[in-house]
Motif scaffolding. Sequence first.
Motif, PDB file in Angstrom:
ATOM      1  N   THR A   1       7.510   5.898  -4.822  1.00  0.00           N
ATOM      2  CA  THR A   1       8.008   4.563  -5.145  1.00  0.00           C
ATOM      3  C   THR A   1       7.067   3.934  -6.159  1.00  0.00           C
ATOM      4  O   THR A   1       5.899   4.325  -6.261  1.00  0.00           O
ATOM      5  CB  THR A   1       8.089   3.670  -3.888  1.00  0.00           C
ATOM      6  OG1 THR A   1       8.536   2.363  -4.271  1.00  0.00           O
ATOM      7  CG2 THR A   1       6.748   3.544  -3.201  1.00  0.00           C
ATOM      8  N   LEU A   2       7.583   2.967  -6.902  1.00  0.00           N
ATOM      9  CA  LEU A   2       6.743   2.181  -7.810  1.00  0.00           C
ATOM     10  C   LEU A   2       6.407   0.819  -7.213  1.00  0.00           C
ATOM     11  O   LEU A   2       5.705   0.028  -7.838  1.00  0.00           O
ATOM     12  CB  LEU A   2       7.453   2.000  -9.153  1.00  0.00           C
ATOM     13  CG  LEU A   2       7.771   3.292  -9.920  1.00  0.00           C
ATOM     14  CD1 LEU A   2       8.563   2.971 -11.184  1.00  0.00           C
ATOM     15  CD2 LEU A   2       6.483   4.050 -10.280  1.00  0.00           C
ATOM     16  N   GLN A   3       6.915   0.551  -6.004  1.00  0.00           N
ATOM     17  CA  GLN A   3       6.695  -0.732  -5.347  1.00  0.00           C
ATOM     18  C   GLN A   3       5.443  -0.663  -4.473  1.00  0.00           C
ATOM     19  O   GLN A   3       5.425   0.073  -3.482  1.00  0.00           O
ATOM     20  CB  GLN A   3       7.897  -1.092  -4.473  1.00  0.00           C
ATOM     21  CG  GLN A   3       9.220  -1.138  -5.217  1.00  0.00           C
ATOM     22  CD  GLN A   3      10.373  -1.352  -4.267  1.00  0.00           C
ATOM     23  OE1 GLN A   3      10.419  -2.328  -3.512  1.00  0.00           O
ATOM     24  NE2 GLN A   3      11.329  -0.425  -4.288  1.00  0.00           N
ATOM     25  N   PRO A   4       4.397  -1.415  -4.795  1.00  0.00           N
ATOM     26  CA  PRO A   4       3.145  -1.333  -4.026  1.00  0.00           C
ATOM     27  C   PRO A   4       3.313  -1.621  -2.542  1.00  0.00           C
ATOM     28  O   PRO A   4       2.734  -0.927  -1.702  1.00  0.00           O
ATOM     29  CB  PRO A   4       2.246  -2.388  -4.695  1.00  0.00           C
ATOM     30  CG  PRO A   4       2.818  -2.565  -6.056  1.00  0.00           C
ATOM     31  CD  PRO A   4       4.287  -2.346  -5.926  1.00  0.00           C
ATOM     32  N   GLU A   5       4.132  -2.608  -2.205  1.00  0.00           N
ATOM     33  CA  GLU A   5       4.285  -2.968  -0.792  1.00  0.00           C
ATOM     34  C   GLU A   5       5.029  -1.885  -0.017  1.00  0.00           C
ATOM     35  O   GLU A   5       4.687  -1.590   1.129  1.00  0.00           O
ATOM     36  CB  GLU A   5       5.000  -4.314  -0.657  1.00  0.00           C
ATOM     37  CG  GLU A   5       4.122  -5.502  -0.981  1.00  0.00           C
ATOM     38  CD  GLU A   5       2.839  -5.502  -0.151  1.00  0.00           C
ATOM     39  OE1 GLU A   5       2.921  -5.344   1.092  1.00  0.00           O
ATOM     40  OE2 GLU A   5       1.752  -5.636  -0.743  1.00  0.00           O
ATOM     41  N   LEU A   6       6.048  -1.289  -0.624  1.00  0.00           N
ATOM     42  CA  LEU A   6       6.764  -0.208   0.042  1.00  0.00           C
ATOM     43  C   LEU A   6       5.850   1.000   0.207  1.00  0.00           C
ATOM     44  O   LEU A   6       5.847   1.654   1.256  1.00  0.00           O
ATOM     45  CB  LEU A   6       8.019   0.170  -0.740  1.00  0.00           C
ATOM     46  CG  LEU A   6       8.866   1.314  -0.144  1.00  0.00           C
ATOM     47  CD1 LEU A   6       9.282   1.000   1.282  1.00  0.00           C
ATOM     48  CD2 LEU A   6      10.080   1.596  -1.032  1.00  0.00           C
ATOM     49  N   ALA A   7       5.066   1.294  -0.831  1.00  0.00           N
ATOM     50  CA  ALA A   7       4.122   2.409  -0.736  1.00  0.00           C
ATOM     51  C   ALA A   7       3.122   2.177   0.380  1.00  0.00           C
ATOM     52  O   ALA A   7       2.794   3.092   1.145  1.00  0.00           O
ATOM     53  CB  ALA A   7       3.402   2.606  -2.070  1.00  0.00           C
ATOM     54  N   ARG A   8       2.634   0.955   0.491  1.00  0.00           N
ATOM     55  CA  ARG A   8       1.643   0.651   1.522  1.00  0.00           C
ATOM     56  C   ARG A   8       2.249   0.766   2.914  1.00  0.00           C
ATOM     57  O   ARG A   8       1.571   1.157   3.863  1.00  0.00           O
ATOM     58  CB  ARG A   8       1.092  -0.764   1.305  1.00  0.00           C
ATOM     59  CG  ARG A   8      -0.094  -1.118   2.164  1.00  0.00           C
ATOM     60  CD  ARG A   8      -1.257  -0.153   1.990  1.00  0.00           C
ATOM     61  NE  ARG A   8      -1.725  -0.096   0.618  1.00  0.00           N
ATOM     62  CZ  ARG A   8      -2.138   1.033   0.014  1.00  0.00           C
ATOM     63  NH1 ARG A   8      -2.112   2.170   0.665  1.00  0.00           N
ATOM     64  NH2 ARG A   8      -2.561   1.004  -1.222  1.00  0.00           N
TER      65      ARG A   8
ATOM     66  N   PRO B   1       0.304   4.406   4.264  1.00  0.00           N
ATOM     67  CA  PRO B   1      -0.667   3.319   4.397  1.00  0.00           C
ATOM     68  C   PRO B   1      -2.006   3.527   3.713  1.00  0.00           C
ATOM     69  O   PRO B   1      -2.611   2.572   3.234  1.00  0.00           O
ATOM     70  CB  PRO B   1      -0.858   3.204   5.916  1.00  0.00           C
ATOM     71  CG  PRO B   1       0.365   3.795   6.507  1.00  0.00           C
ATOM     72  CD  PRO B   1       0.806   4.860   5.567  1.00  0.00           C
ATOM     73  N   ARG B   2      -2.483   4.767   3.650  1.00  0.00           N
ATOM     74  CA  ARG B   2      -3.835   4.962   3.108  1.00  0.00           C
ATOM     75  C   ARG B   2      -3.843   5.946   1.940  1.00  0.00           C
ATOM     76  O   ARG B   2      -4.789   6.705   1.750  1.00  0.00           O
ATOM     77  CB  ARG B   2      -4.772   5.402   4.243  1.00  0.00           C
ATOM     78  CG  ARG B   2      -4.979   4.285   5.275  1.00  0.00           C
ATOM     79  CD  ARG B   2      -5.949   4.661   6.370  1.00  0.00           C
ATOM     80  NE  ARG B   2      -5.414   5.667   7.270  1.00  0.00           N
ATOM     81  CZ  ARG B   2      -4.575   5.414   8.278  1.00  0.00           C
ATOM     82  NH1 ARG B   2      -4.142   4.191   8.489  1.00  0.00           N
ATOM     83  NH2 ARG B   2      -4.157   6.383   9.074  1.00  0.00           N
ATOM     84  N   THR B   3      -2.769   5.917   1.163  1.00  0.00           N
ATOM     85  CA  THR B   3      -2.739   6.674  -0.084  1.00  0.00           C
ATOM     86  C   THR B   3      -3.126   5.751  -1.241  1.00  0.00           C
ATOM     87  O   THR B   3      -3.282   4.547  -1.073  1.00  0.00           O
ATOM     88  CB  THR B   3      -1.323   7.223  -0.354  1.00  0.00           C
ATOM     89  OG1 THR B   3      -0.407   6.122  -0.337  1.00  0.00           O
ATOM     90  CG2 THR B   3      -0.914   8.230   0.688  1.00  0.00           C
TER      91      THR B   3
END
Length: 352
Positions: free
Chosen positions: A189-196, A200-202
Amino acid sequence: MRHGSELDPPNRFESIRRELDLEQLQWDQEHLASHDRREIEYLPDDSKSIVSENKSPDIPFRYSVNPYRGCVHGCSYCYARNTHEFLGFNAGLDFETKIMVKHKAPQLLETFLNRKSYQPETISFSGVTDCYQPAERQFRLTRQCLEVALRYQQPVGIVSKNALVVRDLDLLQLLAAQNLVHVYLSITTLQPELARAMEPRTSIPTARLRAVRMLAEAGVPVGVMVAPVIPGLNDSEIPAILDQARQAGAATANFILLRLPLTVEPVFREWLQRTQPEKQELIEARVRQTRDGSMYDSQWNQRMRGSGPIAEQIKQMFQLFAKKHGLDKPLPQVDSSRFQNPNAGPQQMNLF
């Protein structure tokens, strides 16, 4: 600390299971809340070998190296979670907090490369768990294994979600100069919140794209993996991810559909319910439409791509935009002919 899972699901190999005691519900709720404070443990793994041989017909490599078992990244969807059950742990919180460390990985790799019967071909790093997960900052086992590969001129492939890979740019450049390495960054994903939430720890998406750019500029063959594609959640981002990948310098791209084998499924569904409640029903329905009504299909070839109209649409969309951005060709073939044993003299070399 944010986790990809908030479950301690039962280990499918164990006969004793823990269930909530409704008479002690308050205590159990406090116990569940304590999961947020679960500390990461690094435990020694005394495996006698480090190279695994793969015989699956839909996986494009024979040999792989995994310096760590379990993964601190905590990705909710990780297909490897159920492998932790073989160690007596669970596929939920244990997988991302009880990390087995193969301290002898470099020596074991060298032992493998010294085998008389070994015929050199690519060895893949991260065939199961990510070789550049946060544990690598401390233990540096992947780096030491790459140093072994460089000495032997052994070709390697790397897949990671972590920008830490560029820490080893010096080694990767030397390997690339001899056509001995491929690197793939996984970008979901390019969305920081979705990625987090998902991972969680990438490294955040921009950091991974920056790693692609640094590798490409250093002359290291680099591609992007959109893995996994989760129907109804991140499949719509495929065009934008491929566009950004090409702008960063990636030379190729590929994708893998969401895989939920065995005890991975309840972990992922708990994550969906907790973090994507408004999309849960849609996502689960679309996943089932790509898996003939089930949440997963383990058949060879089907498990990576799925089946049915939605799976076909995802495949066609990916192919269309990969071609548009010039990402539809494979990376140049690595050169296995350079392999040599630096410890072998002229007479000893005759034995290989």
